[in-house]
Design a protein around this motif. Structure first.
Motif, PDB file in Angstrom:
ATOM      1  N   ASN A  65     -63.756  24.594  84.241  1.00 19.92           N
ATOM      2  CA  ASN A  65     -64.108  23.226  84.632  1.00 19.92           C
ATOM      3  C   ASN A  65     -63.352  22.204  83.793  1.00 19.92           C
ATOM      4  N   ASP A  66     -63.194  22.501  82.517  1.00 18.91           N
ATOM      5  CA  ASP A  66     -62.433  21.610  81.639  1.00 18.91           C
ATOM      6  C   ASP A  66     -60.985  21.516  82.130  1.00 18.91           C
ATOM      7  N   LEU A  67     -60.434  22.654  82.526  1.00 16.91           N
ATOM      8  CA  LEU A  67     -59.063  22.693  83.051  1.00 16.91           C
ATOM      9  C   LEU A  67     -58.959  21.884  84.347  1.00 16.91           C
ATOM     10  N   LEU A  68     -59.953  22.047  85.194  1.00 16.55           N
ATOM     11  CA  LEU A  68     -59.956  21.309  86.459  1.00 16.55           C
ATOM     12  C   LEU A  68     -60.051  19.799  86.212  1.00 16.55           C
ATOM     13  N   GLU A  69     -60.868  19.400  85.239  1.00 22.05           N
ATOM     14  CA  GLU A  69     -60.981  17.972  84.893  1.00 22.05           C
ATOM     15  C   GLU A  69     -59.651  17.440  84.362  1.00 22.05           C
ATOM     16  N   LEU A  70     -58.972  18.259  83.570  1.00 23.09           N
ATOM     17  CA  LEU A  70     -57.656  17.862  83.052  1.00 23.09           C
ATOM     18  C   LEU A  70     -56.684  17.616  84.206  1.00 23.09           C
ATOM     19  N   VAL A  71     -56.674  18.546  85.140  1.00 22.35           N
ATOM     20  CA  VAL A  71     -55.775  18.426  86.290  1.00 22.35           C
ATOM     21  C   VAL A  71     -56.086  17.147  87.075  1.00 22.35           C
ATOM     22  N   ARG A  72     -57.344  16.875  87.287  1.00 28.26           N
ATOM     23  CA  ARG A  72     -57.719  15.679  88.063  1.00 28.26           C
ATOM     24  C   ARG A  72     -57.355  14.401  87.306  1.00 28.26           C
ATOM     25  N   HIS A  73     -57.560  14.424  85.999  1.00 28.06           N
ATOM     26  CA  HIS A  73     -57.195  13.270  85.165  1.00 28.06           C
ATOM     27  C   HIS A  73     -55.692  12.985  85.301  1.00 28.06           C
ATOM     28  N   VAL A  74     -54.908  14.021  85.169  1.00 35.39           N
ATOM     29  CA  VAL A  74     -53.451  13.862  85.213  1.00 35.39           C
ATOM     30  C   VAL A  74     -52.999  13.403  86.593  1.00 35.39           C
ATOM     31  N   ARG A  75     -53.614  13.945  87.631  1.00 36.98           N
ATOM     32  CA  ARG A  75     -53.218  13.565  88.997  1.00 36.98           C
ATOM     33  C   ARG A  75     -53.485  12.099  89.284  1.00 36.98           C
ATOM     34  N   GLY A  76     -54.365  11.494  88.502  1.00 41.88           N
ATOM     35  CA  GLY A  76     -54.682  10.084  88.720  1.00 41.88           C
ATOM     36  C   GLY A  76     -53.542   9.155  88.352  1.00 41.88           C
ATOM     37  N   SER A  77     -52.569   9.646  87.619  1.00 42.81           N
ATOM     38  CA  SER A  77     -51.447   8.777  87.224  1.00 42.81           C
ATOM     39  C   SER A  77     -50.146   9.578  87.233  1.00 42.81           C
ATOM     40  N   MET A  78     -49.912  10.268  88.332  1.00 51.53           N
ATOM     41  CA  MET A  78     -48.775  11.179  88.415  1.00 51.53           C
ATOM     42  C   MET A  78     -47.419  10.490  88.259  1.00 51.53           C
ATOM     43  N   ASN A  79     -47.270   9.323  88.892  1.00 53.20           N
ATOM     44  CA  ASN A  79     -45.944   8.686  88.856  1.00 53.20           C
ATOM     45  C   ASN A  79     -45.498   8.392  87.422  1.00 53.20           C
ATOM     46  N   ALA A  80     -46.438   7.941  86.608  1.00 51.10           N
ATOM     47  CA  ALA A  80     -46.088   7.599  85.228  1.00 51.10           C
ATOM     48  C   ALA A  80     -45.889   8.843  84.372  1.00 51.10           C
ATOM     49  N   ARG A  81     -46.393   9.961  84.836  1.00 53.80           N
ATOM     50  CA  ARG A  81     -46.371  11.175  84.010  1.00 53.80           C
ATOM     51  C   ARG A  81     -45.250  12.158  84.388  1.00 53.80           C
ATOM     52  N   THR A  82     -44.621  11.944  85.523  1.00 53.92           N
ATOM     53  CA  THR A  82     -43.681  12.947  86.021  1.00 53.92           C
ATOM     54  C   THR A  82     -42.246  12.637  85.612  1.00 53.92           C
ATOM     55  N   HIS A  83     -41.572  13.645  85.116  1.00 51.52           N
ATOM     56  CA  HIS A  83     -40.156  13.531  84.738  1.00 51.52           C
ATOM     57  C   HIS A  83     -39.386  14.599  85.519  1.00 51.52           C
ATOM     58  N   HIS A  84     -38.638  14.177  86.525  1.00 51.06           N
ATOM     59  CA  HIS A  84     -37.908  15.143  87.353  1.00 51.06           C
ATOM     60  C   HIS A  84     -36.653  15.636  86.630  1.00 51.06           C
ATOM     61  N   VAL A  85     -36.398  16.905  86.793  1.00 52.54           N
ATOM     62  CA  VAL A  85     -35.170  17.501  86.249  1.00 52.54           C
ATOM     63  C   VAL A  85     -34.535  18.320  87.373  1.00 52.54           C
ATOM     64  N   THR A  86     -33.275  18.063  87.666  1.00 49.82           N
ATOM     65  CA  THR A  86     -32.609  18.820  88.727  1.00 49.82           C
ATOM     66  C   THR A  86     -31.848  20.001  88.139  1.00 49.82           C
ATOM     67  N   ARG A  87     -31.593  20.966  88.994  1.00 46.57           N
ATOM     68  CA  ARG A  87     -30.844  22.139  88.555  1.00 46.57           C
ATOM     69  C   ARG A  87     -29.422  21.744  88.122  1.00 46.57           C
ATOM     70  N   VAL A  88     -28.889  20.694  88.759  1.00 44.07           N
ATOM     71  CA  VAL A  88     -27.552  20.216  88.382  1.00 44.07           C
ATOM     72  C   VAL A  88     -27.565  19.678  86.950  1.00 44.07           C
ATOM     73  N   GLN A  89     -28.605  18.916  86.602  1.00 44.95           N
ATOM     74  CA  GLN A  89     -28.716  18.404  85.236  1.00 44.95           C
ATOM     75  C   GLN A  89     -28.797  19.550  84.225  1.00 44.95           C
ATOM     76  N   VAL A  90     -29.547  20.587  84.595  1.00 44.54           N
ATOM     77  CA  VAL A  90     -29.718  21.731  83.696  1.00 44.54           C
ATOM     78  C   VAL A  90     -28.378  22.412  83.442  1.00 44.54           C
ATOM     79  N   ARG A  91     -27.648  22.659  84.515  1.00 43.16           N
ATOM     80  CA  ARG A  91     -26.352  23.345  84.368  1.00 43.16           C
ATOM     81  C   ARG A  91     -25.347  22.484  83.610  1.00 43.16           C
TER      82      ARG A  91
END
Lengths: 171, 163
Positions: free
Chosen positions: B105-131
């Protein structure tokens, strides 16, 4: 993963289960296998177990009480056709199916992998579609490439468009 | 200000709105051996500018690396412990942490908390950047990257990078 398992396993097979080719080893192996099957007959099996052959069922049931990635990897290495049966049986939840599909792609059963995974590219769950994309990347023929192009251009999920596009770039 | 606690997604589609909380949990926070919730999920405590570097090092274990989303799990009030990472690169091994969660339940609450502000929390990385990052480090003669390439199998993406 969402399948509840009510299994009660009174003993666990060792890692050496099935080892050896002597008559005695075969007799012990058969006896152990039959004992497991007898136990399984006496309880309600989770659906994923009912799809497996008796031999694979014994091997899986002795090691795991629920589906897991490690179980899929074991099946891919030891019973690859059974893993494909499990996927085709449509009893796995999307989180389980996404990893089962990817792991199935590590087997060398190219035609069978394509037969089972290609329909998953139309699954309603993006998790399943993504797993199927990764599973097919080592087995891509013209049909797979054509389907990946469609997904890369038109899938409603940005994640799936990216996964399909990445995979096409790697082919 | 605290650094982000970045967890790299195993599936690009996990954090999309179409994927339910339970499915996300079972895809991204699941013990791969036991088929149970992972109550000590790994994260990297890093600056946003280091996300590509961290994922490139993290991705040396995958073949080939796919594009991913690094999701910041910080600011949720959970405790964490510094534990050694397993990448073989000093930067990500030093930055490795484990969040400590009480139960599912604690894990589920964490997931829901994070989903509430996904745009500010997400950092996209492409495979091209990695290579490109890996190639740049190899061209610079980075010993850690050279060792990783030497240890990679011939079919590994690192071994296939043209210099």
């Amino acid at each position: 993963m969402t399948v509840a398992s009510a299994q009660i396993t009174p003993f666990v097979l060792s890692d050496h289960f099935g080892a050896g080719s002597s008559d005695d080893a075969k007799t012990i192996r058969e006896a152990q296998g039959n004992a497991f099957l007898d136990l399984q007959r006496g309880r309600a099996l989770p659906p994923y177990l009912t799809l497996l052959s008796p031999e694979a069922r014994v091997a899986v049931d002795a090691r795991w009480s629920d589906v897991s990635e490690a179980m899929f990897e074991f099946l891919a290495a030891n019973y690859p056709s059974e893993l494909l049966k499990l996927i085709a049986g449509d009893v796995l939840s999307p989180p389980a199916m996404t990893f089962a599909a990817e792991i199935a792609g590590r087997t060398s059963l190219g035609h069978a992998v394509r037969t089972v995974l290609l329909p998953l590219l139309d699954n309603s769950s993006p998790l399943v579609r993504e797993g199927a994309i990764y599973g097919l990347r080592q087995h891509a023929d013209a049909t797979v490439v054509g389907k990946l192009r469609i997904l890369a251009a038109n899938d409603p999920s940005p994640a799936i468009r990216q996964a399909a596009s990445d995979t096409l770039d790697d082919l | 200000m605290n650094k982000p606690l970045i967890r790299f997604a195993r599936r690009l589609s996990s954090w999309e709105s179409e994927t339910g909380d339970d499915d996300l949990l079972q895809t991204e926070f699941w013990d791969r051996h036991r088929g149970q919730p992972d109550l000590r999920p790994s994260v990297y405590e890093i600056e946003p500018t280091d996300v590509v570097r961290a994922f490139a090092e993290h991705a040396t274990a995958f073949n080939p690396p796919a594009s991913t989303g690094g999701v910041d799990l910080g600011g949720t009030g959970r405790s964490m412990e510094a534990t050694p990472g397993e990448t073989g690169f000093s930067f990500t091994m030093d930055a490795h942490r484990e969040l400590v969660l009480a139960d599912r339940n604690d894990l589920l609450e964490l997931v829901r908390h994070v989903r509430g502000s996904m745009n500010a929390r997400t950092h996209h990385v492409t495979r091209v950047q990695v290579r490109e990052y890996a190639r740049a480090r190899l061209l610079a003669g980075d010993e850690e990257w050279e060792r990783a390439k030497a240890e990679a199998g011939t079919q590994n993406w690192l071994a296939k990078i043209d210099l």
